[in-house]
Design a protein around this motif. Structure first.
Motif, PDB file in Angstrom:
ATOM      1  N   GLY A  66       0.785  -1.227   0.000  1.00  0.00           N
ATOM      2  CA  GLY A  66       0.000   0.000   0.000  1.00  0.00           C
ATOM      3  C   GLY A  66       0.824   1.287   0.000  1.00  0.00           C
ATOM      4  N   ALA A  67       2.158   1.176  -0.052  1.00  0.00           N
ATOM      5  CA  ALA A  67       3.006   2.381   0.000  1.00  0.00           C
ATOM      6  C   ALA A  67       2.773   3.273  -1.214  1.00  0.00           C
ATOM      7  CB  ALA A  67       4.476   1.983   0.067  1.00  0.00           C
ATOM      8  N   GLU A  68       2.997   4.564  -1.006  1.00  0.00           N
ATOM      9  CA  GLU A  68       2.830   5.519  -2.106  1.00  0.00           C
ATOM     10  C   GLU A  68       3.987   5.419  -3.101  1.00  0.00           C
ATOM     11  OE1 GLU A  68       2.386   9.481  -0.565  1.00  0.00           O
ATOM     12  OE2 GLU A  68       2.125  10.366  -2.562  1.00  0.00           O
ATOM     13  N   LEU A  69       5.188   5.171  -2.581  1.00  0.00           N
ATOM     14  CA  LEU A  69       6.385   5.145  -3.422  1.00  0.00           C
ATOM     15  C   LEU A  69       7.435   4.219  -2.813  1.00  0.00           C
ATOM     16  CD1 LEU A  69       8.379   6.426  -5.612  1.00  0.00           C
ATOM     17  CD2 LEU A  69       8.894   8.145  -3.870  1.00  0.00           C
ATOM     18  N   VAL A  70       8.042   3.411  -3.650  1.00  0.00           N
ATOM     19  CA  VAL A  70       9.173   2.585  -3.208  1.00  0.00           C
ATOM     20  C   VAL A  70      10.304   2.711  -4.229  1.00  0.00           C
ATOM     21  CG1 VAL A  70      10.006   0.264  -2.645  1.00  0.00           C
ATOM     22  CG2 VAL A  70       7.648   0.904  -2.077  1.00  0.00           C
ATOM     23  N   LEU A  71      11.499   3.052  -3.751  1.00  0.00           N
ATOM     24  CA  LEU A  71      12.716   3.000  -4.578  1.00  0.00           C
ATOM     25  C   LEU A  71      13.430   1.720  -4.177  1.00  0.00           C
ATOM     26  CD1 LEU A  71      14.141   6.644  -4.282  1.00  0.00           C
ATOM     27  CD2 LEU A  71      12.396   5.788  -5.800  1.00  0.00           C
ATOM     28  N   PHE A  72      13.628   0.815  -5.135  1.00  0.00           N
ATOM     29  CA  PHE A  72      14.062  -0.530  -4.771  1.00  0.00           C
ATOM     30  C   PHE A  72      15.232  -1.021  -5.615  1.00  0.00           C
ATOM     31  CE2 PHE A  72      13.661  -5.139  -4.202  1.00  0.00           C
ATOM     32  CZ  PHE A  72      13.358  -5.237  -2.851  1.00  0.00           C
ATOM     33  N   ASP A  73      16.034  -1.878  -4.992  1.00  0.00           N
ATOM     34  CA  ASP A  73      17.186  -2.548  -5.593  1.00  0.00           C
ATOM     35  C   ASP A  73      16.904  -3.082  -6.999  1.00  0.00           C
ATOM     36  OD1 ASP A  73      19.254  -4.284  -6.238  1.00  0.00           O
ATOM     37  OD2 ASP A  73      19.272  -5.292  -4.293  1.00  0.00           O
ATOM     38  N   GLY A  74      17.573  -2.491  -7.995  1.00  0.00           N
ATOM     39  CA  GLY A  74      17.420  -2.968  -9.364  1.00  0.00           C
ATOM     40  C   GLY A  74      18.756  -3.419  -9.935  1.00  0.00           C
ATOM     41  N   THR A  75      19.593  -4.012  -9.101  1.00  0.00           N
ATOM     42  CA  THR A  75      20.967  -4.333  -9.509  1.00  0.00           C
ATOM     43  C   THR A  75      21.023  -5.109 -10.824  1.00  0.00           C
ATOM     44  OG1 THR A  75      21.581  -4.395  -7.167  1.00  0.00           O
ATOM     45  CG2 THR A  75      23.180  -5.267  -8.739  1.00  0.00           C
ATOM     46  N   VAL A  76      20.391  -6.262 -10.849  1.00  0.00           N
ATOM     47  CA  VAL A  76      20.462  -7.069 -12.074  1.00  0.00           C
ATOM     48  C   VAL A  76      19.076  -7.357 -12.636  1.00  0.00           C
ATOM     49  CG1 VAL A  76      22.692  -8.165 -11.600  1.00  0.00           C
ATOM     50  CG2 VAL A  76      20.608  -9.209 -10.689  1.00  0.00           C
ATOM     51  N   TRP A  77      19.036  -7.562 -13.936  1.00  0.00           N
ATOM     52  CA  TRP A  77      17.800  -7.955 -14.606  1.00  0.00           C
ATOM     53  C   TRP A  77      17.573  -9.452 -14.409  1.00  0.00           C
ATOM     54  CZ3 TRP A  77      13.318  -6.901 -16.546  1.00  0.00           C
ATOM     55  CH2 TRP A  77      12.742  -7.692 -17.551  1.00  0.00           C
ATOM     56  N   GLN A  78      18.654 -10.186 -14.586  1.00  0.00           N
ATOM     57  CA  GLN A  78      18.602 -11.640 -14.488  1.00  0.00           C
ATOM     58  C   GLN A  78      19.697 -12.088 -13.531  1.00  0.00           C
ATOM     59  OE1 GLN A  78      17.124 -13.133 -18.184  1.00  0.00           O
ATOM     60  NE2 GLN A  78      18.936 -14.438 -18.244  1.00  0.00           N
ATOM     61  N   ASP A  79      19.392 -13.083 -12.713  1.00  0.00           N
ATOM     62  CA  ASP A  79      20.317 -13.498 -11.658  1.00  0.00           C
ATOM     63  C   ASP A  79      21.727 -13.808 -12.169  1.00  0.00           C
ATOM     64  OD1 ASP A  79      20.786 -14.062  -8.884  1.00  0.00           O
ATOM     65  OD2 ASP A  79      20.802 -16.192  -9.401  1.00  0.00           O
ATOM     66  N   ASP A  80      21.819 -14.419 -13.360  1.00  0.00           N
ATOM     67  CA  ASP A  80      23.138 -14.875 -13.833  1.00  0.00           C
ATOM     68  C   ASP A  80      23.738 -13.961 -14.915  1.00  0.00           C
ATOM     69  OD1 ASP A  80      21.512 -15.391 -15.970  1.00  0.00           O
ATOM     70  OD2 ASP A  80      22.003 -17.528 -16.144  1.00  0.00           O
ATOM     71  N   GLU A  81      23.292 -12.730 -15.005  1.00  0.00           N
ATOM     72  CA  GLU A  81      23.734 -11.899 -16.140  1.00  0.00           C
ATOM     73  C   GLU A  81      25.227 -11.552 -16.113  1.00  0.00           C
ATOM     74  OE1 GLU A  81      21.045  -8.636 -15.577  1.00  0.00           O
ATOM     75  OE2 GLU A  81      22.606  -7.267 -14.929  1.00  0.00           O
ATOM     76  N   MET A  82      25.814 -11.455 -14.929  1.00  0.00           N
ATOM     77  CA  MET A  82      27.257 -11.163 -14.867  1.00  0.00           C
ATOM     78  C   MET A  82      28.033 -12.321 -15.490  1.00  0.00           C
ATOM     79  SD  MET A  82      27.804  -8.265 -12.988  1.00  0.00           S
ATOM     80  CE  MET A  82      29.401  -8.449 -12.228  1.00  0.00           C
ATOM     81  N   MET A  83      27.557 -13.535 -15.240  1.00  0.00           N
ATOM     82  CA  MET A  83      28.231 -14.725 -15.768  1.00  0.00           C
ATOM     83  C   MET A  83      28.010 -14.840 -17.276  1.00  0.00           C
ATOM     84  SD  MET A  83      26.818 -16.828 -12.599  1.00  0.00           S
ATOM     85  CE  MET A  83      27.470 -18.480 -12.681  1.00  0.00           C
TER      86      MET A  83
END
Ligand code: MLT
Ligand code: MN
Ligand code: ZN
Length: 319
Positions: free
Chosen positions: A229-246
């Motif tokens: 129910g929050a009005e706004l959340v700024l949230f962790d968007g580090t990676v799109w896919q869990d294994d993308e660095m690999m």
């Protein structure tokens, strides 16, 4: 920045990128290369931080990024006020709140030396990391108070602004991992301790409120209930896919191993937030490997179609 009569909170994204920034100094991934080449697809983004004020005069930084000097340059509201009024030394930065002890969140404190008074607020564990590193003594303790904050207990780091820190699933900072392993050598990467916290930020009159969570390994039931129910959340968007660095040949670690959940996928953030009835959802702390940066790309479109926004340096939000 002029405060409109109906706005009670001003939020400025100082740095939308994760550690390393976009581009990262030594990176040739597709997105970093695009910025090095200046092909116009992307503009550079600095490392993880926001500034918040309820009166437009006293600002609280959430995390102090290694790019803080450039972020201050880019943000006129954080420049010293007029000397006729404020004298030879002044800064609108009243306090810094830390959400963990990662390099991208604490290194900027070193730039804030030079005998300027402000206060640092963080959990006992995060302050303990600063206390154990003598380089942070460049911040004169007579001027720069270090205030340990009990989780879930509101405090007022600047006039009119109330903050409450709460544990979110995560881990210790990368450089502390060796000392955090158990007898079998295992490292906990998604435990709810005061090493990684989120922040509920509101005006003291309770009229406006949002959440800032730049690092989170999992949306636990407790966290989901807190955010619902929050009005706004700024949230962790580090990676799109869990294994993308690999898969991109950038490293051997998954997002999960780094204490970050992925945006996409069945156990990703977009899915986890589904049904939480949040007014505005903004991804922040976005790694340079994350294809959601590309405005015309598939990931970005999917993010937007699911009701999320991608933060960018200089983004302003008013509540
Ligand atoms: C992270 O967000 O995982 C850290 O900033 C990584 C790092 O310290 O390099
Ligand atoms: Mn980080
Ligand atoms: Zn890169």
């Amino acid at each position: 920045m002029v405060q409109g009569p109906n706005h009670r909170l001003q939020i400025v994204v100082l740095g939308a990128a994760a550690g390393g920034g976009l581009p990262q100094w030594n990176c040739n991934c597709e997105l970093c290369r695009s910025v090095w080449d200046g092909d116009g697809a992307l503009v550079p983004q600095t490392q993880s931080s926001i500034a918040v004020s309820s009166d437009g005069e006293h600002w609280v930084l959430f995390n102090a990024s290694p790019d803080i000097r450039q972020q201050i340059l880019n943000t006129p509201t954080l420049h010293p006020g007029p000397p006729g009024h404020y004298g030879r030394r002044h800064s609108p930065i009243h306090a810094v709140v830390l959400t963990n002890a990662d390099v991208d969140h604490v290194a900027g404190l070193l730039i804030l030396r030079e005998k300027q008074a402000f206060s640092i607020h963080a959990s006992p564990s995060v302050l303990g990391v600063l206390d154990a590193n003598p380089i942070f003594e460049v911040l004169d303790r007579d001027l720069v108070a270090r205030v340990p904050e009990t989780l879930e207990q509101p405090f007022e780091p600047a006039p009119g602004l109330e903050v409450e820190l709460f544990a979110v699933p995560g881990k210790v900072a990368l450089y502390l991992e060796a000392g955090a392993r158990d007898a079998e050598g295992r490292l906990a990467t998604d435990t709810e301790t005061d090493n990684t916290v989120g922040a509920r930020i509101r005006t003291t009159d309770g009229e406006a409120e949002f959440f800032y969570i730049p690092g989170c390994a999992r949306v636990s039931d407790t966290l989901a209930q807190r955010l619902a129910g929050a009005e706004l959340v700024l949230f962790d968007g580090t990676v799109w896919q869990d294994d993308e660095m690999m898969t991109q040949g950038l490293g051997a670690k998954t997002g999960r191993r780094m204490g970050h959940m992925a945006m996409n996928g069945a156990d990703g953030t977009i899915a986890a937030f589904d049904g939480l009835d949040i007014g505005r959802k903004v991804f922040i702390h976005i790694n340079n490997s994350n294809p959601a940066w590309l405005p015309h790309g598939r990931a970005h479109k999917q993010v937007e179609a699911q009701g999320w926004e991608i933060a960018h340096d200089g983004m302003e939000i008013r509540l």
